[in-house]
Design an enzyme around this catalytic site. Structure first.
Site, PDB file in Angstrom:
ATOM      1  N   GLU A 194      37.867  42.335  28.867  1.00 28.03           N
ATOM      2  CA  GLU A 194      39.277  42.641  28.550  1.00 28.03           C
ATOM      3  C   GLU A 194      39.910  43.482  29.651  1.00 28.03           C
ATOM      4  OE1 GLU A 194      39.282  44.559  24.742  1.00 28.03           O
ATOM      5  OE2 GLU A 194      39.150  42.661  23.643  1.00 28.03           O
ATOM      6  N   MET A 246      32.041  38.393  40.567  1.00 26.47           N
ATOM      7  CA  MET A 246      32.158  38.403  42.024  1.00 26.47           C
ATOM      8  C   MET A 246      31.159  39.397  42.625  1.00 26.47           C
ATOM      9  SD  MET A 246      36.090  37.599  42.891  1.00 26.47           S
ATOM     10  CE  MET A 246      36.787  39.220  42.646  1.00 26.47           C
ATOM     11  N   GLY A 247      30.124  39.739  41.865  1.00 26.27           N
ATOM     12  CA  GLY A 247      29.091  40.639  42.382  1.00 26.27           C
ATOM     13  C   GLY A 247      29.534  42.093  42.371  1.00 26.27           C
ATOM     14  N   GLN A 261      41.282  33.285  45.299  1.00 26.52           N
ATOM     15  CA  GLN A 261      42.023  34.173  44.391  1.00 26.52           C
ATOM     16  C   GLN A 261      42.428  35.485  45.054  1.00 26.52           C
ATOM     17  OE1 GLN A 261      38.604  34.383  41.553  1.00 26.52           O
ATOM     18  NE2 GLN A 261      39.333  36.458  41.191  1.00 26.52           N
ATOM     19  N   ARG A 296      35.962  47.523  42.701  1.00 29.55           N
ATOM     20  CA  ARG A 296      36.820  48.099  43.742  1.00 29.55           C
ATOM     21  C   ARG A 296      36.806  49.634  43.729  1.00 29.55           C
ATOM     22  NH1 ARG A 296      39.803  43.398  42.524  1.00 29.55           N
ATOM     23  NH2 ARG A 296      40.274  42.099  44.342  1.00 29.55           N
ATOM     24  N   ASP A 339      40.331  42.656  32.590  1.00 32.78           N
ATOM     25  CA  ASP A 339      41.264  41.725  33.239  1.00 32.78           C
ATOM     26  C   ASP A 339      41.944  40.913  32.133  1.00 32.78           C
ATOM     27  OD1 ASP A 339      40.358  41.970  36.271  1.00 32.78           O
ATOM     28  OD2 ASP A 339      38.567  41.949  35.033  1.00 32.78           O
ATOM     29  N   VAL A 353      34.574  48.566  29.663  1.00 35.96           N
ATOM     30  CA  VAL A 353      33.628  49.673  29.780  1.00 35.96           C
ATOM     31  C   VAL A 353      34.221  50.714  30.737  1.00 35.96           C
ATOM     32  CG1 VAL A 353      31.300  50.338  30.492  1.00 35.96           C
ATOM     33  CG2 VAL A 353      31.682  48.140  29.355  1.00 35.96           C
ATOM     34  N   HIS A 355      29.956  44.754  33.946  1.00 35.36           N
ATOM     35  CA  HIS A 355      29.336  43.424  34.018  1.00 35.36           C
ATOM     36  C   HIS A 355      28.084  43.385  33.122  1.00 35.36           C
ATOM     37  CE1 HIS A 355      31.176  43.708  38.203  1.00 35.36           C
ATOM     38  NE2 HIS A 355      31.741  42.602  37.756  1.00 35.36           N
TER      39      HIS A 355
END
Ligand code: AMP
Length: 257
Positions: free
Chosen positions: A146, A28-29, A59, A185, A148, A174, A35
């Site tokens: 992992e 989601m950037g 979502q 976030r 999420d 990470v 990432h």
């Protein structure tokens, strides 16, 4: 430099020219080193890597969370090109939802526990967009964090249940050196919120405490606890810090010793 692809038609055309194994990293950037690990793994294991950047509205269960989700496209693209990504797929909401989200994937077991209890519809939105993206990109392997964990479990389950021809690769979380799991976030945390987020990460990984004790300690320190639970050989938790539109929800999980 790789290629930016926005429309579904262009993605299909570009995809048809790519040969060899294809790695796919949906995001989601607001990209960070978490990432980047997924991307590095993909470029190492696959001939070509496609990364999608799409803040998926279906979502999000809160309008303010969606509106306040960090967006850093220019920096994101730099990170992709630095890592030899072949295609950045950045679709529009209307292109990805020609049916206005009347068709959706629903899972009836894992979706209702943990994050599912406080985020109604979240996992249907997530599974639906992941299915659409997998159908469009048709990757050999797709990489998920992992961090999420419940999401990873649901995606593995969907791929098995629907016979999707892709290998799902789960990658370790990470963290900052201090233990805080990287998350887009985190950029929304106040200095005090960051302290609380770090306290959450450390307390969750303290195996001398039971799940009940962890909840108690966190609540005493003004964190609002959605859940602390052990399952799948892991301890998982979700908390909220800050209030009103500045509220930030954080999730984390650690492997049980
Ligand atoms: P997101 O952009 O938050 O939807 O995340 C895109 C992918 O990156 C998901 O598979 C996440 O699980 C993964 N991810 C996010 N944060 C981390 C992290 N700290 N470590 C590893 N993977 C992560």
């Amino acid at each position: 430099m790789g290629m930016i692809v926005k429309s579904i038609t262009d993605l299909r055309t570009t995809r048809s020219t790519l040969t060899g194994s294809i790695g796919f990293v949906p995001t989601m950037g607001a990209l960070h080193a978490g990432h980047e690990e997924l991307i590095k793994r993909s470029t190492k294991e696959c001939n070509r890597t496609i990364v999608s950047i799409f803040v998926n509205p279906t979502q999000f269960d809160s309008t303010s969370d969606l509106e306040k989700y960090p967006r850093t496209l220019e920096r994101d693209l730099e990170l992709l090109w630095k890592n030899n990504v072949t295609v950045a797929f950045i679709p529009d909401v209307t292109d990805l939802y020609p049916d206005s989200y009347t068709y959706r994937v629903s899972e009836e077991k894992i979706s209702d526990i943990l994050c599912g209890t406080t985020r109604p519809g979240h996992f249907s939105g997530m599974l639906t967009v992941v299915l659409k993206l997998l159908m469009l990109v048709n990757p050999t392997r797709a990489y998920f964090g992992e961090k999420d964990y419940q999401q990873l479990k649901l995606i593995e389950g969907m791929v098995e249940a629907l016979f999707l021809p892709v290998h799902i690769i789960g990658c370790p979380t990470v963290r900052e050196e201090n233990g805080l799991a990287l998350s887009s976030r985190n950029a929304r945390l106040s200095p005090q919120g960051r302290e609380l987020a770090l306290f959450f990460a450390r307390t969750l990984a303290n195996f001398t405490l039971s799940v009940e004790e962890i909840r108690e300690v966190l609540e005493k320190n003004s964190l609002r606890v959605d859940y602390i639970e052990e399952r799948w050989g892991r301890r998982l938790g979700a908390v909220r810090v800050g209030s009103g539109v500045d509220e930030v929800r954080l999730i984390d999980n650690v492997k049980l010793p």
